[in-house]
Design a protein around this motif. Sequence first.
Motif, PDB file in Angstrom:
ATOM      1  N   ARG A   1       0.848  -1.199   0.000  1.00  0.00           N
ATOM      2  CA  ARG A   1       0.000   0.000   0.000  1.00  0.00           C
ATOM      3  C   ARG A   1       0.873   1.236   0.000  1.00  0.00           C
ATOM      4  N   LEU A  60       0.925   5.548  -0.343  1.00  0.00           N
ATOM      5  CA  LEU A  60       0.122   6.752  -0.153  1.00  0.00           C
ATOM      6  C   LEU A  60       0.811   7.917  -0.849  1.00  0.00           C
ATOM      7  N   VAL A  61       0.087   8.548  -1.762  1.00  0.00           N
ATOM      8  CA  VAL A  61       0.604   9.685  -2.515  1.00  0.00           C
ATOM      9  C   VAL A  61       0.097  10.964  -1.845  1.00  0.00           C
ATOM     10  N   ARG A 106      -0.863  13.686  -9.119  1.00  0.00           N
ATOM     11  CA  ARG A 106      -1.331  12.738  -8.105  1.00  0.00           C
ATOM     12  C   ARG A 106      -2.074  11.575  -8.757  1.00  0.00           C
ATOM     13  N   ASP A 107      -3.005  11.894  -9.657  1.00  0.00           N
ATOM     14  CA  ASP A 107      -3.788  10.852 -10.320  1.00  0.00           C
ATOM     15  C   ASP A 107      -2.913   9.978 -11.201  1.00  0.00           C
ATOM     16  N   CYS A 128      -0.903   7.551  -9.098  1.00  0.00           N
ATOM     17  CA  CYS A 128      -1.752   6.457  -8.618  1.00  0.00           C
ATOM     18  C   CYS A 128      -2.030   5.442  -9.717  1.00  0.00           C
ATOM     19  N   LEU A 162       1.188   3.423 -10.402  1.00  0.00           N
ATOM     20  CA  LEU A 162       1.458   2.492  -9.309  1.00  0.00           C
ATOM     21  C   LEU A 162       0.513   1.302  -9.355  1.00  0.00           C
ATOM     22  N   GLU A 163      -0.778   1.565  -9.592  1.00  0.00           N
ATOM     23  CA  GLU A 163      -1.759   0.484  -9.649  1.00  0.00           C
ATOM     24  C   GLU A 163      -1.501  -0.444 -10.832  1.00  0.00           C
ATOM     25  N   GLU A 168      -1.233  -1.092  -4.424  1.00  0.00           N
ATOM     26  CA  GLU A 168      -2.476  -0.467  -3.986  1.00  0.00           C
ATOM     27  C   GLU A 168      -2.123   0.985  -3.670  1.00  0.00           C
ATOM     28  N   ALA A 169      -2.666   1.919  -4.432  1.00  0.00           N
ATOM     29  CA  ALA A 169      -2.310   3.329  -4.267  1.00  0.00           C
ATOM     30  C   ALA A 169      -3.507   4.128  -3.773  1.00  0.00           C
ATOM     31  N   ALA A 170      -3.258   4.942  -2.769  1.00  0.00           N
ATOM     32  CA  ALA A 170      -4.263   5.876  -2.258  1.00  0.00           C
ATOM     33  C   ALA A 170      -3.616   7.244  -2.258  1.00  0.00           C
ATOM     34  N   ALA A 171      -4.437   8.277  -2.126  1.00  0.00           N
ATOM     35  CA  ALA A 171      -3.898   9.638  -2.148  1.00  0.00           C
ATOM     36  C   ALA A 171      -4.643  10.526  -1.180  1.00  0.00           C
TER      37      ALA A 171
END
Length: 79
Positions: free
Chosen positions: A3, A5-6, A14-15, A18, A21-22, A27-30
């Motif tokens: 996991r 985190l951006v 940012r998008d 993500c 990375l995906e 698993e990418a979250a921001a």
Amino acid sequence: MRRLLVVEDDARLRDELCVLLERNGYEAAALTSFEDAAGQILAAAPDLVLLDLNLPGVDGQFVCREVRRRSEVPIVVVT
């Protein structure tokens, strides 16, 4: 799955981070709000943080120091 985190204020970057990375199995979250960014990072408990130092309203170096005081999560600076 790892996991990540951006923490980046530029929505396009940012998008894109993500998505990349995906596509590579992470698993990418921001974060989209940077108020209490350190607290949000700690609550998310990611395996790695991608941290922009130029965040609106908060100093990314301060966020980095606050996270480091309470966690050993790896932090990669993206700026």
